[in-house]
Structures are given as structure tokens and as C-alpha cells.
Design a protein around this motif. Structure first.
Motif, PDB file in Angstrom:
ATOM      1  N   ARG A 169      43.052  26.806 -52.847  1.00 30.57           N
ATOM      2  CA  ARG A 169      44.433  26.520 -52.422  1.00 30.57           C
ATOM      3  C   ARG A 169      45.432  27.333 -53.250  1.00 30.57           C
ATOM      4  NH1 ARG A 169      46.072  20.494 -51.998  1.00 30.57           N
ATOM      5  NH2 ARG A 169      44.600  20.730 -50.277  1.00 30.57           N
ATOM      6  N   GLN A 170      45.258  27.338 -54.571  1.00 29.54           N
ATOM      7  CA  GLN A 170      46.192  28.075 -55.438  1.00 29.54           C
ATOM      8  C   GLN A 170      46.201  29.568 -55.066  1.00 29.54           C
ATOM      9  OE1 GLN A 170      44.117  25.679 -56.321  1.00 29.54           O
ATOM     10  NE2 GLN A 170      44.508  24.876 -58.383  1.00 29.54           N
ATOM     11  N   ILE A 171      45.021  30.106 -54.820  1.00 28.17           N
ATOM     12  CA  ILE A 171      44.938  31.547 -54.512  1.00 28.17           C
ATOM     13  C   ILE A 171      45.602  31.832 -53.165  1.00 28.17           C
ATOM     14  CG2 ILE A 171      43.355  33.477 -54.074  1.00 28.17           C
ATOM     15  CD1 ILE A 171      41.379  32.116 -56.054  1.00 28.17           C
ATOM     16  N   ALA A 172      45.329  30.976 -52.161  1.00 29.03           N
ATOM     17  CA  ALA A 172      45.930  31.189 -50.830  1.00 29.03           C
ATOM     18  C   ALA A 172      47.454  31.126 -50.928  1.00 29.03           C
ATOM     19  CB  ALA A 172      45.399  30.156 -49.847  1.00 29.03           C
ATOM     20  N   ARG A 173      47.958  30.181 -51.727  1.00 22.81           N
ATOM     21  CA  ARG A 173      49.426  30.074 -51.869  1.00 22.81           C
ATOM     22  C   ARG A 173      50.006  31.296 -52.557  1.00 22.81           C
ATOM     23  NH1 ARG A 173      50.254  23.848 -53.567  1.00 22.81           N
ATOM     24  NH2 ARG A 173      49.991  23.000 -51.483  1.00 22.81           N
ATOM     25  N   ALA A 174      49.323  31.753 -53.593  1.00 20.27           N
ATOM     26  CA  ALA A 174      49.820  32.932 -54.321  1.00 20.27           C
ATOM     27  C   ALA A 174      49.826  34.158 -53.405  1.00 20.27           C
ATOM     28  CB  ALA A 174      48.948  33.183 -55.555  1.00 20.27           C
ATOM     29  N   ILE A 175      48.815  34.259 -52.542  1.00 21.75           N
ATOM     30  CA  ILE A 175      48.778  35.378 -51.587  1.00 21.75           C
ATOM     31  C   ILE A 175      49.975  35.254 -50.643  1.00 21.75           C
ATOM     32  CG2 ILE A 175      47.501  36.292 -49.576  1.00 21.75           C
ATOM     33  CD1 ILE A 175      44.902  35.729 -51.136  1.00 21.75           C
TER      34      ILE A 175
END
Ligand SMILES: C[S@@+](CC[C@H](N)C(=O)[O-])C[C@H]1O[C@@H](n2cnc3c(N)ncnc32)[C@H](O)[C@@H]1O
Length: 318
Positions: A169-175
Motif C-alpha cells: 500500500r505504501q509503495i502504491a501510494r508513493a507511486i
């Protein structure tokens, strides 16, 4: 003269579990063999040698850059050879529809060393390159489209399902945040975003922090699991009775699909378990050649670390 990037290199691919594949496929002179994942042709060379000058080897690959490797293989081969470019799910179905019969089929799944090691293909998190990851460069969607156009929810699911990424989730949001400013073009930009979006200790443990996301994107871009699901029943149809199928997978999602397929085909009967007698009349169509997946030994892993996650399953057609 071929451009250097297309020059076959002797060390491009060490065939994984070579001895075990040869033993389980037990190819005999005069037989027809399909290597559905030709790559650099390591397994093909091994299996063609077992034909002792009589028989046929059909090579399949979706990546046109394997052509020079096939040409080199063809020049050295003492049997009839043919190269079919395409997705193995589609090609095996076409062969079945055209009543082609094979005695041995090999699927050595995933990407090859030469695909990973050629930075311009964009498979590697280790070198900055265009964000691509297509095994077939003519395919419509690359990792660039996926990373820039999928919703954050879709990216999160891809990272979780295909990469088992804890920080999906954190990575998808940062993307999502990063691409609103600048769309992603290069692998290096993605690696940076991944590093910045996970807690500092996670950047140092359990391999490279981008490893799982890159694996997940690669599986999604190339529809690797969908392809495998289509290929297994098609392979069964192409095999002659007594024909052997061997599949090498490199992660648990693939291995689970293979294991389930073999188990279902071994069982035959599809009646609900509470039926007192079989009414479907289905007979087993495969018999597993080993009950457990075969793993490479320590020696093989020492010479070829990429073999470490390989699992081989094989079965014979009833
Ligand atoms: C692990 S490598 C095979 C290496 C090969 N066994 C050797 O010894 O050199 C996998 C190869 O299969 C191809 N491939 C993967 N998925 C495919 C698919 N669905 N259809 C056709 N080719 C595929 C890749 O392009 C790659 O060249």
C-alpha cells in the motif's frame, strides 16, 4: 554481423536442473520434443542430444531476441528443428488444433538470464534503464504503462499478490504521488520511489528493496500466470499417451498452479466427495513422476545462484 547485444553468449544461460530434466523427460531417438521456453537453448541442446540424430525438436519463445540463439542451436543440431515465435499458451493450443503430437514437453518458466542481464529490457532493479519488462517487445503494455496508468488500488493488489510485498500500500501510494508530478520513465526512478516509501530498516533486510515489486510488475506485464494456466491443458492435449511433461517454476504462485493441475489430472474423477460412486466417468490423464517438487542441490546453487528458487515437477500422460 549482429549488434553485440544480439550476439549469443556461451554463458548466457546455464540450464537449470539439467540432469533432472534429462532423466525425467527420458527422451528417446525418433521422438518429438517441444521446448516451449527456448531462451538461450540450453535445455534444447541437452534434449536434442538425447535424440541421437533421429527425431524433431520444436522450440517456442515469445521473445524475438532469442533468434540468434536458435540459429546457433540449429547449426549444431543433428535433428530436425523448428522455431515458433509466440506465447506458449497460444502456440501449444495451435499445435494441438493441428494434431501435432509430442513425446516430451518442457516449460522452464520466467525470464532468462539474458533478459535480466540486458539493461535495455528494463527487467532489472540493479541498473537504470527504460521501464519496460516485456518479454515480447511488440506486446501492447509495458511496465511503464502499468506503473503510470493502473490505479493505486490495482498496483497495491499486484504488489501484494504477485510480489508478496509487505509495504504494497505504501509503495502504491508513493507511486501515485510521484506520477502526478512526473510520469515514470525509468527503472531507477521506480527504485528510488520504492526505497523512499518503505521504513528505513526494510531497505536493508531481505534482499534488494525493489526485488518484490519488480517481480510483481514483470508477472503482471507478461500475464505469466494466465499464460501458464492456458499452457498446461494445451500441453496435455499435445502429448501422446506415454508422453512426458516437465515444468520448472521459480516462485510459489507458479508452482501452486502446476501442482494443482497435476493433482487434478491425476485424480481424474471430478464428482463431489460425498457421491458414493463416480458418475462423471473421468479417468486420470496424468501420473506424476515424483510426488514432491525437485529442488536444485547445493552444488548447482553454488555455480548458478539463480537456480536457488527453482522447483521441477514432471508427469507422464496416461
Ligand atoms: C528461463 S528462460 C528459459 C531458458 C532455457 N530453458 C535455456 O536453457 O536457455 C524462459 C524463456 O521463456 C520465454 N517465455 C516465458 N514465458 C513465455 C510464454 N508465455 N510464451 C513463450 N515464451 C515464454 C522467455 O522469453 C525466456 O526466453
Amino acid at each position: 554481423m549482429l549488434p553485440s547485444v544480439l550476439q549469443p553468449n556461451e554463458t548466457d544461460h546455464l540450464p537449470v536442473l539439467a540432469h533432472e530434466v534429462r532423466e525425467l523427460l527420458a527422451v528417446q531417438p525418433g521422438e518429438t520434443v517441444i521446448d516451449a521456453t527456448f531462451g538461450a537453448g540450453g535445455h534444447s541442446a541437452l534434449l536434442a542430444a538425447e535424440l541421437h540424430g533421429r527425431g524433431k525438436l520444436i522450440a517456442v519463445d515469445r521473445d524475438p531476441s532469442v533468434r540468434p540463439y536458435f540459429e546457433r542451436f540449429r547449426r549444431r543440431a543433428t535433428v530436425q528443428t523448428r522455431f515458433l515465435r509466440g506465447d506458449f499458451g497460444v502456440v501449444l493450443r495451435q499445435l494441438a488444433d493441428n494434431h501435432v503430437e509430442a513425446d516430451a514437453i518442457l516449460l522452464d518458466l520466467g525470464v532468462s538470464s539474458m533478459q535480466i542481464d540486458r539493461p535495455e529490457r528494463g527487467f532489472s532493479y540493479a541498473t537504470d534503464a527504460p521501464l519496460d519488462m516485456r518479454m515480447d517487445p511488440s506486446a501492447e503494455f509495458s511496465a511503464r504503462e502499468l506503473v503510470n496508468e493502473a490505479t493505486e488500488k490495482e498496483l497495491e493488489q499486484i504488489f501484494r499478490r504477485y510480489g508478496e510485498e509487505r509495504y504494497a500500500r505504501q509503495i502504491a501510494r508513493a507511486i501515485g504521488r510521484r506520477r502526478r508530478e512526473h510520469p515514470f520513465e525509468r527503472t531507477g526512478e521506480l527504485v528510488e520511489t520504492i526505497k523512499q516509501s518503505i521504513p528505513a530498516p526494510a531497505r536493508f533486510g531481505d534482499g534488494h528493496p525493489a526485488k518484490r515489486v519488480f517481480q510483481a510488475l514483470r508477472i503482471a506485464v507478461n500475464d505469466e500466470l494466465g499464460e501458464l494456466e492456458r499452457a498446461l491443458p494445451a500441453a496435455l492435449q499435445v502429448l501422446r499417451p506415454g508422453g512426458r511433461l516437465a515444468v520448472i517454476s521459480f516462485h510459489s504462485l507458479e508452482d501452486r498452479l502446476v501442482k494443482r493441475f497435476l493433482r487434478d489430472q491425476e485424480r481424474g474423477c471430478t464428482c463431489p466427495p460425498d457421491f458414493p460412486v463416480c458418475v462423471c466417468g473421468r479417468e486420470p490423464s496424468l501420473r506424476a513422476l515424483r510426488h514432491k517438487a525437485i529442488r536444485p542441490g547445493a552444488d548447482e546453487i553454488a555455480t548458478n545462484p539463480r537456480a536457488a528458487s527453482a522447483r521441477l515437477r514432471a508427469a507422464v500422460k496416461a
